[in-house]
Design a protein around this motif. Sequence first.
Motif, PDB file in Angstrom:
ATOM      1  N   MET A  97      31.077 -31.897  38.412  1.00 47.77           N
ATOM      2  CA  MET A  97      30.506 -30.464  37.838  1.00 47.77           C
ATOM      3  C   MET A  97      31.413 -29.911  36.744  1.00 47.77           C
ATOM      4  N   ASN A  98      32.478 -30.254  36.834  1.00 45.55           N
ATOM      5  CA  ASN A  98      33.602 -29.856  35.771  1.00 45.55           C
ATOM      6  C   ASN A  98      33.136 -30.507  34.337  1.00 45.55           C
ATOM      7  N   ALA A  99      33.066 -31.800  34.214  1.00 43.09           N
ATOM      8  CA  ALA A  99      32.459 -32.575  33.304  1.00 43.09           C
ATOM      9  C   ALA A  99      31.300 -32.378  32.632  1.00 43.09           C
ATOM     10  N   LEU A 100      30.455 -31.993  33.498  1.00 45.44           N
ATOM     11  CA  LEU A 100      29.132 -31.661  32.708  1.00 45.44           C
ATOM     12  C   LEU A 100      28.761 -30.041  32.833  1.00 45.44           C
ATOM     13  N   GLY A 101      29.019 -29.547  33.692  1.00 41.44           N
ATOM     14  CA  GLY A 101      28.848 -28.076  33.890  1.00 41.44           C
ATOM     15  C   GLY A 101      29.378 -26.975  32.716  1.00 41.44           C
ATOM     16  N   ASP A 102      30.515 -27.213  32.516  1.00 41.28           N
ATOM     17  CA  ASP A 102      31.232 -26.086  31.541  1.00 41.28           C
ATOM     18  C   ASP A 102      30.482 -26.496  30.136  1.00 41.28           C
ATOM     19  N   ALA A 103      30.152 -27.711  29.586  1.00 40.64           N
ATOM     20  CA  ALA A 103      29.495 -27.812  28.346  1.00 40.64           C
ATOM     21  C   ALA A 103      28.175 -27.595  28.323  1.00 40.64           C
ATOM     22  N   GLN A 104      27.596 -27.869  29.494  1.00 40.45           N
ATOM     23  CA  GLN A 104      25.952 -27.498  29.587  1.00 40.45           C
ATOM     24  C   GLN A 104      25.957 -25.894  29.468  1.00 40.45           C
ATOM     25  N   LEU A 105      26.673 -25.333  30.292  1.00 41.33           N
ATOM     26  CA  LEU A 105      26.657 -23.757  30.283  1.00 41.33           C
ATOM     27  C   LEU A 105      26.928 -23.068  29.090  1.00 41.33           C
ATOM     28  N   ALA A 106      27.811 -23.799  28.222  1.00 44.39           N
ATOM     29  CA  ALA A 106      28.144 -23.417  27.059  1.00 44.39           C
ATOM     30  C   ALA A 106      26.872 -23.508  25.858  1.00 44.39           C
ATOM     31  N   ARG A 107      26.317 -24.687  26.098  1.00 44.10           N
ATOM     32  CA  ARG A 107      25.139 -24.869  25.133  1.00 44.10           C
ATOM     33  C   ARG A 107      24.036 -24.026  25.387  1.00 44.10           C
ATOM     34  N   MET A 108      23.875 -23.396  26.483  1.00 42.05           N
ATOM     35  CA  MET A 108      22.652 -22.626  26.982  1.00 42.05           C
ATOM     36  C   MET A 108      22.669 -21.244  26.167  1.00 42.05           C
ATOM     37  N   HIS A 109      24.197 -20.919  25.627  1.00 50.17           N
ATOM     38  CA  HIS A 109      24.112 -19.600  25.080  1.00 50.17           C
ATOM     39  C   HIS A 109      23.437 -19.761  23.456  1.00 50.17           C
ATOM     40  N   ALA A 110      23.479 -20.955  22.908  1.00 48.73           N
ATOM     41  CA  ALA A 110      22.995 -20.950  21.637  1.00 48.73           C
ATOM     42  C   ALA A 110      21.433 -21.973  21.665  1.00 48.73           C
ATOM     43  N   ASP A 111      21.066 -21.976  23.059  1.00 48.07           N
ATOM     44  CA  ASP A 111      19.872 -22.851  22.948  1.00 48.07           C
ATOM     45  C   ASP A 111      18.701 -22.082  24.210  1.00 48.07           C
ATOM     46  N   PRO A 112      17.786 -21.422  23.408  1.00 43.28           N
ATOM     47  CA  PRO A 112      16.741 -20.616  24.407  1.00 43.28           C
ATOM     48  C   PRO A 112      15.925 -21.552  24.996  1.00 43.28           C
ATOM     49  N   GLY A 113      15.432 -22.691  24.592  1.00 45.32           N
ATOM     50  CA  GLY A 113      14.756 -23.786  25.112  1.00 45.32           C
ATOM     51  C   GLY A 113      15.622 -24.380  26.209  1.00 45.32           C
ATOM     52  N   MET A 114      16.790 -24.440  26.321  1.00 39.12           N
ATOM     53  CA  MET A 114      17.600 -25.093  27.326  1.00 39.12           C
ATOM     54  C   MET A 114      17.814 -24.120  28.581  1.00 39.12           C
ATOM     55  N   VAL A 115      17.878 -22.775  28.090  1.00 43.04           N
ATOM     56  CA  VAL A 115      17.913 -21.653  28.963  1.00 43.04           C
ATOM     57  C   VAL A 115      16.623 -21.828  30.048  1.00 43.04           C
ATOM     58  N   ALA A 116      15.510 -21.929  29.265  1.00 43.50           N
ATOM     59  CA  ALA A 116      14.012 -22.012  29.887  1.00 43.50           C
ATOM     60  C   ALA A 116      13.837 -23.310  30.686  1.00 43.50           C
ATOM     61  N   ALA A 117      14.433 -24.461  30.278  1.00 45.67           N
ATOM     62  CA  ALA A 117      14.412 -25.523  31.068  1.00 45.67           C
ATOM     63  C   ALA A 117      15.089 -25.493  32.193  1.00 45.67           C
ATOM     64  N   VAL A 118      16.357 -24.949  32.214  1.00 36.61           N
ATOM     65  CA  VAL A 118      17.415 -24.582  33.274  1.00 36.61           C
ATOM     66  C   VAL A 118      16.981 -23.731  34.389  1.00 36.61           C
ATOM     67  N   ASP A 119      16.229 -22.607  33.931  1.00 40.82           N
ATOM     68  CA  ASP A 119      15.625 -21.677  34.672  1.00 40.82           C
ATOM     69  C   ASP A 119      14.394 -22.408  35.649  1.00 40.82           C
ATOM     70  N   GLN A 120      13.655 -23.158  34.666  1.00 39.09           N
ATOM     71  CA  GLN A 120      12.693 -23.754  35.636  1.00 39.09           C
ATOM     72  C   GLN A 120      13.194 -24.787  36.799  1.00 39.09           C
ATOM     73  N   HIS A 121      14.566 -25.504  36.462  1.00 36.47           N
ATOM     74  CA  HIS A 121      15.031 -26.184  37.576  1.00 36.47           C
ATOM     75  C   HIS A 121      15.621 -25.333  38.366  1.00 36.47           C
ATOM     76  N   ALA A 122      16.205 -24.190  38.237  1.00 32.49           N
ATOM     77  CA  ALA A 122      16.788 -23.250  39.160  1.00 32.49           C
ATOM     78  C   ALA A 122      15.662 -22.645  40.352  1.00 32.49           C
ATOM     79  N   ALA A 123      14.319 -22.453  39.277  1.00 36.99           N
ATOM     80  CA  ALA A 123      13.499 -22.049  40.250  1.00 36.99           C
ATOM     81  C   ALA A 123      12.844 -22.852  41.252  1.00 36.99           C
ATOM     82  N   VAL A 124      12.959 -24.238  40.845  1.00 37.40           N
ATOM     83  CA  VAL A 124      12.562 -25.121  42.034  1.00 37.40           C
ATOM     84  C   VAL A 124      13.481 -25.178  43.182  1.00 37.40           C
ATOM     85  N   LEU A 125      14.911 -25.094  42.773  1.00 36.22           N
ATOM     86  CA  LEU A 125      15.893 -24.954  43.746  1.00 36.22           C
ATOM     87  C   LEU A 125      15.674 -23.789  44.611  1.00 36.22           C
TER      88      LEU A 125
END
Length: 89
Positions: A1-29
């Motif tokens: 998780m450390n290798a992917l999570g930190d960088a991905q979560l940081a990218r979310m701050h600048a990318d609304p499209g990524m936020v929406a995509a991650v939110d969709q995956h979170a909703a499935v979970l």
Amino acid sequence: MNALGDAQLARMHADPGMVAAVDQHAAVLRDAIPLDRETLGDYLLGFLDELRHRGWIFSGDETGAPALRLTAVCWLARELDLLEDGHPA
């Protein structure tokens, strides 16, 4: 998780499209499993095992479905305060 999570979560701050995509995956979970530490951890381990079985390796493509699902797990773990000792995802 450390290798992917930190960088991905940081990218979310600048990318609304990524936020929406991650939110969709979170909703499935949210709909599929109880969001407690043990169950989310078990889900993550099973998901990673399946990715390894399929030969998936994170190539830096943060928009691929596996990377987005892993990011959703990291995001949920952080948002639900499921990380030990406050460690980052």
